[in-house]
Design a protein around this motif. Sequence first.
Motif, mmCIF file in Angstrom:
data_model
loop_
_atom_site.group_PDB
_atom_site.id
_atom_site.type_symbol
_atom_site.label_atom_id
_atom_site.label_comp_id
_atom_site.label_asym_id
_atom_site.label_seq_id
_atom_site.Cartn_x
_atom_site.Cartn_y
_atom_site.Cartn_z
ATOM 1 N N PRO A 89 1.157 -1.212 -0.276
ATOM 2 C CA PRO A 89 -0.153 -0.018 0.008
ATOM 3 C C PRO A 89 0.760 1.604 -0.158
ATOM 4 O O PRO A 89 1.927 1.416 0.751
ATOM 5 C CB PRO A 89 -0.541 -0.370 1.503
ATOM 6 C CG PRO A 89 -0.746 -2.094 1.969
ATOM 7 C CD PRO A 89 0.576 -1.838 1.081
ATOM 8 N N ILE A 90 0.371 2.535 -0.644
ATOM 9 C CA ILE A 90 1.597 3.583 -0.646
ATOM 10 C C ILE A 90 -0.108 4.689 -0.178
ATOM 11 O O ILE A 90 -0.948 4.313 -0.530
ATOM 12 C CB ILE A 90 1.888 3.709 -2.196
ATOM 13 C CG1 ILE A 90 2.985 5.418 -2.648
ATOM 14 C CG2 ILE A 90 0.480 3.747 -2.841
ATOM 15 C CD1 ILE A 90 3.690 5.114 -2.943
ATOM 16 N N ILE A 91 1.258 5.488 1.167
ATOM 17 C CA ILE A 91 -0.042 6.777 1.341
ATOM 18 C C ILE A 91 0.316 7.304 0.781
ATOM 19 O O ILE A 91 1.428 7.983 0.365
ATOM 20 C CB ILE A 91 1.130 7.033 3.207
ATOM 21 C CG1 ILE A 91 0.653 6.048 3.826
ATOM 22 C CG2 ILE A 91 0.135 7.506 3.759
ATOM 23 C CD1 ILE A 91 1.540 4.941 4.986
ATOM 24 N N ARG A 92 -0.621 8.494 -0.261
ATOM 25 C CA ARG A 92 -0.629 8.821 -0.975
ATOM 26 C C ARG A 92 -1.590 10.028 0.350
ATOM 27 O O ARG A 92 -2.194 10.436 1.303
ATOM 28 C CB ARG A 92 -2.092 9.103 -1.856
ATOM 29 C CG ARG A 92 -0.842 8.339 -2.360
ATOM 30 C CD ARG A 92 -1.653 7.230 -3.942
ATOM 31 N NE ARG A 92 -1.736 8.349 -4.139
ATOM 32 C CZ ARG A 92 -2.881 8.451 -6.085
ATOM 33 N NH1 ARG A 92 -3.534 7.595 -5.826
ATOM 34 N NH2 ARG A 92 -2.783 9.447 -6.990
ATOM 35 N N ILE A 93 -1.643 11.708 0.053
ATOM 36 C CA ILE A 93 -2.415 12.851 0.926
ATOM 37 C C ILE A 93 -3.302 12.947 1.392
ATOM 38 O O ILE A 93 -3.605 12.773 2.684
ATOM 39 C CB ILE A 93 -2.003 14.224 -0.110
ATOM 40 C CG1 ILE A 93 -0.291 14.233 -0.880
ATOM 41 C CG2 ILE A 93 -3.677 15.368 0.709
ATOM 42 C CD1 ILE A 93 -0.513 15.478 -1.085
ATOM 43 N N ARG A 94 -4.206 12.290 0.160
ATOM 44 C CA ARG A 94 -5.533 11.689 0.943
ATOM 45 C C ARG A 94 -6.058 10.390 2.028
ATOM 46 O O ARG A 94 -7.095 10.228 2.611
ATOM 47 C CB ARG A 94 -6.328 11.118 -0.806
ATOM 48 C CG ARG A 94 -6.268 9.847 -1.233
ATOM 49 C CD ARG A 94 -7.229 9.952 -2.518
ATOM 50 N NE ARG A 94 -6.460 8.418 -2.749
ATOM 51 C CZ ARG A 94 -6.306 7.838 -3.882
ATOM 52 N NH1 ARG A 94 -6.711 8.854 -5.181
ATOM 53 N NH2 ARG A 94 -5.831 7.245 -4.308
ATOM 54 N N ASP A 95 -5.440 9.904 1.712
ATOM 55 C CA ASP A 95 -5.363 8.181 2.994
ATOM 56 C C ASP A 95 -4.423 9.510 4.263
ATOM 57 O O ASP A 95 -4.902 8.656 5.186
ATOM 58 C CB ASP A 95 -4.013 7.447 2.877
ATOM 59 C CG ASP A 95 -4.310 7.001 1.090
ATOM 60 O OD1 ASP A 95 -5.180 6.620 1.023
ATOM 61 O OD2 ASP A 95 -3.386 6.659 0.502
ATOM 62 N N VAL A 96 -3.832 9.821 4.311
ATOM 63 C CA VAL A 96 -3.965 10.866 5.821
ATOM 64 C C VAL A 96 -4.555 10.980 6.615
ATOM 65 O O VAL A 96 -5.165 11.877 6.023
ATOM 66 C CB VAL A 96 -2.873 11.806 6.205
ATOM 67 C CG1 VAL A 96 -2.508 12.684 6.677
ATOM 68 C CG2 VAL A 96 -1.181 11.602 4.972
ATOM 69 N N GLY A 97 -4.825 9.820 7.536
ATOM 70 C CA GLY A 97 -5.380 9.933 8.747
ATOM 71 C C GLY A 97 -6.986 9.375 8.150
ATOM 72 O O GLY A 97 -8.070 8.855 8.885
ATOM 73 N N GLU A 122 -4.858 20.789 3.152
ATOM 74 C CA GLU A 122 -5.636 21.315 4.340
ATOM 75 C C GLU A 122 -3.659 20.344 4.608
ATOM 76 O O GLU A 122 -3.678 18.885 4.956
ATOM 77 C CB GLU A 122 -6.719 19.747 4.263
ATOM 78 C CG GLU A 122 -7.373 20.957 5.763
ATOM 79 C CD GLU A 122 -8.022 19.715 6.035
ATOM 80 O OE1 GLU A 122 -8.696 18.966 7.264
ATOM 81 O OE2 GLU A 122 -9.287 20.202 5.336
ATOM 82 N N PHE A 123 -3.495 20.868 5.451
ATOM 83 C CA PHE A 123 -1.907 20.139 6.361
ATOM 84 C C PHE A 123 -2.656 19.625 7.311
ATOM 85 O O PHE A 123 -3.213 20.467 8.512
ATOM 86 C CB PHE A 123 -1.384 21.455 6.191
ATOM 87 C CG PHE A 123 -0.697 22.505 6.042
ATOM 88 C CD1 PHE A 123 -0.908 22.136 4.380
ATOM 89 C CD2 PHE A 123 -0.344 23.693 6.032
ATOM 90 C CE1 PHE A 123 -0.160 23.220 3.311
ATOM 91 C CE2 PHE A 123 0.617 24.721 4.827
ATOM 92 C CZ PHE A 123 -0.222 24.085 3.721
ATOM 93 N N ARG A 124 -2.537 18.435 7.607
ATOM 94 C CA ARG A 124 -2.763 17.530 9.023
ATOM 95 C C ARG A 124 -2.259 16.374 9.463
ATOM 96 O O ARG A 124 -1.039 15.872 8.648
ATOM 97 C CB ARG A 124 -4.402 16.753 8.797
ATOM 98 C CG ARG A 124 -4.099 16.180 7.484
ATOM 99 C CD ARG A 124 -5.290 15.659 7.947
ATOM 100 N NE ARG A 124 -6.111 14.783 6.201
ATOM 101 C CZ ARG A 124 -5.556 15.124 4.960
ATOM 102 N NH1 ARG A 124 -5.274 16.048 4.485
ATOM 103 N NH2 ARG A 124 -5.804 13.813 3.272
ATOM 104 N N LEU A 125 -2.326 16.672 10.428
ATOM 105 C CA LEU A 125 -1.113 15.807 11.384
ATOM 106 C C LEU A 125 -2.373 13.824 11.673
ATOM 107 O O LEU A 125 -3.185 14.563 11.746
ATOM 108 C CB LEU A 125 -0.775 16.124 12.362
ATOM 109 C CG LEU A 125 -0.325 15.218 13.513
ATOM 110 C CD1 LEU A 125 1.414 14.286 12.745
ATOM 111 C CD2 LEU A 125 0.260 15.831 14.890
#
Length: 169
Positions: free
Chosen positions: A29-37, A67-70
């Motif tokens: 699996p590859i984590i793209r921006i949309r996957d964060v969270g 959207e800058f998110r942690l």
Amino acid sequence: MTRLGDVVNITSGFAFKSELFNDQGDGEPIIRIRDVGQGSSGTHYSGTYAEEYVVSKGDLLIAMDGEFRLAEWSGGKALLNQRVCRIEPDLKKIDRRYLLHLLPRQLKLIEDATPFVTVKHLSVKTIREIELLLPPLPTQRRIAAILDKAQAHVANDRQTLALYDQLAK
């Protein structure tokens, strides 16, 4: 006060070849921006990769566009794609839970102040320069514990309100 870059290690994601992406589950699996969270990714990468880009459950990730998110990664092994970075706290200097509570507000302040034409972009340099209040570790742990309890109460209140809404219907 201290700079975030003095208390964490930051790994930028890699620009993997998009022609090796797939949604059939071939590869990692590859984590793209949309996957964060989200904690999971439906996109996989079938090529080779360096171990430094492997993410594990519990790693802290920042989405660096839009959207800058942690978020804490809740999925299993995955790959760190470009425009996503991993931050690894130096646990001798900063408590992980304290950082989880403190950093989202700082990211939101940067996001709100960032001009854009199409999509807002966040740089690793800007992340490193974030200024944080850094009390002694025991104080950080106490603050994090209090905020963890408050967060649990908020989640419980949301569940209670949702139940009341269902009962009212």
